[in-house]
Design a protein around this motif. Structure first.
Motif, PDB file in Angstrom:
ATOM      1  N   ALA A  78       1.768  10.704   4.128  1.00 11.91           N
ATOM      2  CA  ALA A  78       1.473  11.582   4.063  1.00 11.91           C
ATOM      3  C   ALA A  78       0.708  12.696   4.222  1.00 11.91           C
ATOM      4  CB  ALA A  78      -0.202  10.349   2.948  1.00 11.91           C
ATOM      5  N   ALA A  79       0.311  12.418   5.939  1.00  8.37           N
ATOM      6  CA  ALA A  79       0.418  14.117   5.955  1.00  8.37           C
ATOM      7  C   ALA A  79       1.754  14.908   6.156  1.00  8.37           C
ATOM      8  CB  ALA A  79      -0.267  13.936   7.155  1.00  8.37           C
ATOM      9  N   ARG A  80       2.533  14.660   6.649  1.00  4.76           N
ATOM     10  CA  ARG A  80       3.918  14.761   6.785  1.00  4.76           C
ATOM     11  C   ARG A  80       5.069  15.095   5.316  1.00  4.76           C
ATOM     12  NH1 ARG A  80       6.617  14.664  11.807  1.00  4.76           N
ATOM     13  NH2 ARG A  80       8.191  14.235  11.025  1.00  4.76           N
ATOM     14  N   LYS A  81       4.620  13.740   4.138  1.00  3.29           N
ATOM     15  CA  LYS A  81       5.581  14.545   2.897  1.00  3.29           C
ATOM     16  C   LYS A  81       4.877  16.076   2.443  1.00  3.29           C
ATOM     17  CE  LYS A  81       5.266  11.107   0.394  1.00  3.29           C
ATOM     18  NZ  LYS A  81       5.292  10.314  -0.244  1.00  3.29           N
ATOM     19  N   PRO A  82       5.992  16.371   1.993  1.00  3.06           N
ATOM     20  CA  PRO A  82       5.508  18.496   1.146  1.00  3.06           C
ATOM     21  C   PRO A  82       5.680  17.858   0.300  1.00  3.06           C
ATOM     22  CG  PRO A  82       8.367  17.452   1.529  1.00  3.06           C
ATOM     23  CD  PRO A  82       7.581  16.321   2.026  1.00  3.06           C
ATOM     24  N   ALA A 139      -3.892  12.033  11.246  1.00  7.65           N
ATOM     25  CA  ALA A 139      -5.479  12.378  10.231  1.00  7.65           C
ATOM     26  C   ALA A 139      -5.755  13.910   9.966  1.00  7.65           C
ATOM     27  CB  ALA A 139      -6.128  11.771  11.119  1.00  7.65           C
ATOM     28  N   LEU A 140      -5.448  14.774  11.051  1.00  4.31           N
ATOM     29  CA  LEU A 140      -6.005  15.593  10.768  1.00  4.31           C
ATOM     30  C   LEU A 140      -5.343  16.741   9.908  1.00  4.31           C
ATOM     31  CD1 LEU A 140      -6.649  16.748  14.332  1.00  4.31           C
ATOM     32  CD2 LEU A 140      -7.878  16.999  13.215  1.00  4.31           C
ATOM     33  N   ALA A 141      -3.734  16.549   9.884  1.00  2.00           N
ATOM     34  CA  ALA A 141      -3.244  16.602   8.984  1.00  2.00           C
ATOM     35  C   ALA A 141      -3.275  16.037   7.664  1.00  2.00           C
ATOM     36  CB  ALA A 141      -2.140  16.936   9.080  1.00  2.00           C
ATOM     37  N   VAL A 142      -3.797  15.085   7.104  1.00  2.00           N
ATOM     38  CA  VAL A 142      -3.450  14.382   5.740  1.00  2.00           C
ATOM     39  C   VAL A 142      -4.192  15.203   4.975  1.00  2.00           C
ATOM     40  CG1 VAL A 142      -5.189  12.687   6.018  1.00  2.00           C
ATOM     41  CG2 VAL A 142      -3.442  12.679   5.023  1.00  2.00           C
ATOM     42  N   ARG A 143      -4.003  15.084   3.860  1.00  2.00           N
ATOM     43  CA  ARG A 143      -5.056  16.518   2.951  1.00  2.00           C
ATOM     44  C   ARG A 143      -6.275  15.942   1.955  1.00  2.00           C
ATOM     45  NH1 ARG A 143       0.188  16.694   1.931  1.00  2.00           N
ATOM     46  NH2 ARG A 143       1.762  17.757   2.247  1.00  2.00           N
ATOM     47  N   ASP A 144      -6.175  14.632   2.048  1.00  2.00           N
ATOM     48  CA  ASP A 144      -7.572  13.618   1.893  1.00  2.00           C
ATOM     49  C   ASP A 144      -8.828  14.008   2.664  1.00  2.00           C
ATOM     50  OD1 ASP A 144      -7.088  10.904   1.668  1.00  2.00           O
ATOM     51  OD2 ASP A 144      -5.171  11.293   2.375  1.00  2.00           O
ATOM     52  N   THR A 145     -10.143  13.660   2.045  1.00  2.00           N
ATOM     53  CA  THR A 145     -10.842  13.472   3.824  1.00  2.00           C
ATOM     54  C   THR A 145     -11.013  11.376   3.909  1.00  2.00           C
ATOM     55  OG1 THR A 145     -12.323  15.167   2.256  1.00  2.00           O
ATOM     56  CG2 THR A 145     -13.610  13.348   4.119  1.00  2.00           C
ATOM     57  N   PHE A 146     -10.852  10.953   2.565  1.00  2.00           N
ATOM     58  CA  PHE A 146     -10.797   9.629   3.262  1.00  2.00           C
ATOM     59  C   PHE A 146      -9.466   9.550   4.440  1.00  2.00           C
ATOM     60  CE2 PHE A 146      -8.851   5.670   2.576  1.00  2.00           C
ATOM     61  CZ  PHE A 146      -9.958   4.026   2.245  1.00  2.00           C
ATOM     62  N   ILE A 204       0.249  -1.542  -0.326  1.00  2.00           N
ATOM     63  CA  ILE A 204      -0.079   0.112   0.237  1.00  2.00           C
ATOM     64  C   ILE A 204       0.409   1.288  -0.606  1.00  2.00           C
ATOM     65  CG2 ILE A 204      -1.946   0.870   1.224  1.00  2.00           C
ATOM     66  CD1 ILE A 204      -2.817  -1.174   2.814  1.00  2.00           C
ATOM     67  N   SER A 205       1.255   1.787  -1.339  1.00  2.00           N
ATOM     68  CA  SER A 205       2.121   2.923  -1.350  1.00  2.00           C
ATOM     69  C   SER A 205       1.684   3.854  -0.768  1.00  2.00           C
ATOM     70  CB  SER A 205       3.394   3.021  -2.535  1.00  2.00           C
ATOM     71  OG  SER A 205       1.832   2.757  -3.819  1.00  2.00           O
ATOM     72  N   ASP A 206       0.160   3.950  -1.587  1.00  2.00           N
ATOM     73  CA  ASP A 206      -0.603   5.547  -0.577  1.00  2.00           C
ATOM     74  C   ASP A 206      -1.835   4.703  -0.598  1.00  2.00           C
ATOM     75  OD1 ASP A 206      -2.687   7.836  -1.369  1.00  2.00           O
ATOM     76  OD2 ASP A 206      -1.819   7.911  -3.400  1.00  2.00           O
ATOM     77  N   HIS A 207      -2.764   5.198   0.425  1.00  2.00           N
ATOM     78  CA  HIS A 207      -3.570   4.957   1.563  1.00  2.00           C
ATOM     79  C   HIS A 207      -4.975   4.709   0.561  1.00  2.00           C
ATOM     80  CE1 HIS A 207      -3.396   9.238   2.526  1.00  2.00           C
ATOM     81  NE2 HIS A 207      -4.474   9.154   2.187  1.00  2.00           N
ATOM     82  N   ARG A 208      -4.935   6.458  -0.178  1.00  2.00           N
ATOM     83  CA  ARG A 208      -5.801   6.181  -0.830  1.00  2.00           C
ATOM     84  C   ARG A 208      -6.677   5.315  -2.008  1.00  2.00           C
ATOM     85  NH1 ARG A 208      -3.698  11.677  -3.161  1.00  2.00           N
ATOM     86  NH2 ARG A 208      -1.964  10.298  -3.391  1.00  2.00           N
ATOM     87  N   THR A 209      -6.090   4.710  -2.532  1.00  2.00           N
ATOM     88  CA  THR A 209      -5.698   3.237  -3.391  1.00  2.00           C
ATOM     89  C   THR A 209      -6.823   2.399  -2.558  1.00  2.00           C
ATOM     90  OG1 THR A 209      -3.933   2.459  -2.282  1.00  2.00           O
ATOM     91  CG2 THR A 209      -3.458   3.237  -4.763  1.00  2.00           C
ATOM     92  N   LEU A 210      -6.708   2.177  -1.374  1.00  2.00           N
ATOM     93  CA  LEU A 210      -8.203   1.345  -0.387  1.00  2.00           C
ATOM     94  C   LEU A 210      -9.146   2.158  -0.971  1.00  2.00           C
ATOM     95  CD1 LEU A 210      -6.342   1.757   3.226  1.00  2.00           C
ATOM     96  CD2 LEU A 210      -5.821   0.095   1.462  1.00  2.00           C
ATOM     97  N   THR A 211      -9.374   3.068  -1.243  1.00  2.00           N
ATOM     98  CA  THR A 211     -10.617   3.679  -1.738  1.00  2.00           C
ATOM     99  C   THR A 211     -11.340   2.535  -2.668  1.00  2.00           C
ATOM    100  OG1 THR A 211      -9.848   5.061  -3.461  1.00  2.00           O
ATOM    101  CG2 THR A 211     -10.893   6.235  -0.693  1.00  2.00           C
ATOM    102  N   LEU A 264       0.962   4.743   9.687  1.00  2.00           N
ATOM    103  CA  LEU A 264       2.568   4.902   9.299  1.00  2.00           C
ATOM    104  C   LEU A 264       2.159   5.782   7.738  1.00  2.00           C
ATOM    105  CD1 LEU A 264       4.513   3.006  11.017  1.00  2.00           C
ATOM    106  CD2 LEU A 264       4.023   5.079  11.992  1.00  2.00           C
ATOM    107  N   ARG A 265       1.378   4.711   7.022  1.00  2.00           N
ATOM    108  CA  ARG A 265       1.279   5.078   6.383  1.00  2.00           C
ATOM    109  C   ARG A 265       0.618   6.963   5.708  1.00  2.00           C
ATOM    110  NH1 ARG A 265       3.973   5.432   2.531  1.00  2.00           N
ATOM    111  NH2 ARG A 265       4.549   2.919   1.955  1.00  2.00           N
TER     112      ARG A 265
END
Length: 494
Positions: free
Chosen positions: A455-459, A388-395, A145-152, A450-451
């Motif tokens: 995503a939240a801390r990555k610039p 969770a608060l800092a990540v950019r996507d709603t999912f 799971i390189s990107d958590h958004r793929t789980l959608t 951690l994934r």
């Protein structure tokens, strides 16, 4: 003379480039080493108080634990370099203390078996094996799971598999699914698995993806009753399904803990998605009504409530308050400072290595040690909520919040049950209790956290500078009428 940058965003990055957050992987490694040191010292104290032989093998055990954690650290450094540096060390310390307490109880049970002329097989060996397998699975989740958004993309599939996994033990014969009165297992010839531990993660993925796509439905208000805007009847489906699933687990599997945990996480995610308190009120109302009905219909629910009200009154009854009372006696013996690691009698509490491991910690480390352990859980959940608060996507926000809240809710249910704050539920403490299914599922949960944290801390990616004037996209370009020039090549006279 250089061409000026036309794009304002690119100009901002050129004059004031964003400051990248430090990865803090070195901090994580130092914290892992400190956690290993604490675990090794705890093991030395247990061996000394149990009058075991202190050899250099204890140091090698500590170094081996540090080596396994270093491998997990290198995986995080490679595949999630911006992840929160505190989450993995907290998990490592909790897991290590759990191994120490299981070993300590093994020593006491082995001594009792020798006095009775019986043989005893320690459980800590299996728990160490499950820890190694869990860390391998932890790395696999980070890689796959390189990107958590793929789980959608697999939200509904996760929901279907989760419901099947949750309901499967209920339909199996008791010989294949029941342990200590709860039908929550699938017992196979070589191993047993508790599918509900994995179902909670699958169902959180489903609800997060569902709420992202259907959020507007839950925001629409229906009729107003007594000044409160109720949701429309057609939108109550998901919460009714959640309530029915929880009550089904409560009735057919006799598992109060999973039922309470699952429904609490569902309500939390629904409230975060909509910010409407009415959903929480309705959910609690539905669950309370169902619990009252279940209490009046099923004897095992009545027994749990009687044990909760007065465990001493049902102390000698079959399935009565003996376990709860023994746990309370252990906590009372520990007091504020505890009896010391290896100096108590946690083996006198039934299932001290699983459901009641927090009473063993409270007895030997006291209120101070138990409070410190709860603070570790709180730090772990807080860092997850922060990501969770800092990540950019709603999912990611919903999934990260649900995963973090699940740990808080689970430890509340566990500690609340053993301290008689709520009826005893029979679920295990994450990372502490003996059990392979719980350990595997919770390491998957941490990998997903951690994934999301990475995503939240990555610039954010910088926009590419444009050297010329910015042109509108082709889809937004205006239609231009082009006239053919005259055949003689001369323009019309003005």
């Amino acid at each position: 003379m250089s061409t000026p940058i036309a794009d304002p965003a690119s100009a901002q990055f050129a004059t004031n480039p964003p400051r990248e957050l430090p990865k803090r992987r070195g901090t994580e490694l130092v914290l892992l080493a400190f956690a290993t040191f604490i675990v090794t010292v705890a093991l030395v104290l247990v061996e000394a108080n149990q009058e075991q032989e202190l050899t250099s093998s204890i140091i090698w055990l500590g170094l081996s634990y540090l080596g396994v954690l270093t491998a997990a650290h290198l995986a995080v450094r490679r595949w999630a370099p911006y992840a929160d540096p505190v989450i993995l060390p907290c998990v490592a310390l909790l897991n290590g203390l759990g191994l120490v307490m299981i070993h300590r109880i093994d020593l006491a049970l082995a001594e009792r078996a020798v006095q009775q002329g019986k043989e005893y097989t320690p459980d800590v060996t299996k728990q160490v094996l499950f820890t190694a397998i869990s860390l391998v699975l932890f790395v696999v989740v980070l890689v796959v799971i390189s990107d958590h958004r793929t789980l959608t993309r697999y939200g509904y599939t996760c929901g279907l598999v989760g419901i099947v996994a949750l309901a499967l033990p209920a339909v199996l014969p008791s010989s294949l699914s029941e342990v200590n009165g709860a039908k929550v297992w699938i017992k196979l010839p070589f191993f047993s698995i508790q599918p509900g531990e994995f179902a909670k993660i699958l169902l959180m993925i489903f609800f997060a993806s569902f709420l992202v796509t259907k959020r507007d439905l839950f925001m629409v208000a229906g009729k107003k009753i007594v000044g409160v805007e109720l949701p429309r009847a057609r939108d109550l489906g998901p919460i009714l399904i959640a309530a029915a699933a929880c009550l089904g687990v409560l009735v057919f599997e006799k598992d109060l803990g999973t039922s309470l945990l699952f429904f609490g996480v569902t309500l939390m995610m629904l409230y975060v998605a909509t910010e409407r308190i009415i959903w929480v009120v309705l959910g609690v109302g539905f669950f309370a009504a169902g619990a009252i009905i279940a209490y009046n219909l099923f004897t095992h629910v009545q027994q749990r409530v009687r044990n909760w009200i007065d465990p001493l009154a049902t102390y000698d009854d079959a399935g009565g308050g003996y376990q709860v009372a023994q746990g309370l006696f252990g906590l009372g013996t520990g007091g504020v400072g505890g009896t010391g690691l290896g100096a108590g009698r946690p083996d006198m509490v039934p299932e001290a290595k699983t459901d009641f491991i927090t009473t063993a910690i409270g007895e030997e480390l006291g209120f101070i040690g138990l409070a410190a352990m709860l603070m570790l859980y709180l730090i772990l959940a807080t860092r997850g909520m922060r990501s969770a608060l800092a990540v950019r996507d709603t999912f990611g926000k919903l999934l990260g919040g649900g995963l973090s809240f699940a740990m808080v809710m689970q430890i509340f249910v566990v500690v609340g049950g053993v301290t008689n704050l709520i009826p005893n539920t029979g679920i295990t403490a994450p990372f502490l209790s003996r059990g392979g299914s719980s350990l595997l599922a919770n390491y998957i949960l941490v990998a997903l956290l951690l994934r999301i944290s990475d995503a939240a801390r990555k610039p954010a990616a910088r926009p590419k500078p444009q050297l010329g004037p910015s042109l509108p996209p082709l889809a937004e370009a205006h239609t231009v009428m082009v006239q053919r020039p005259p055949a003689n090549g001369e323009g019309s006279a003005s």
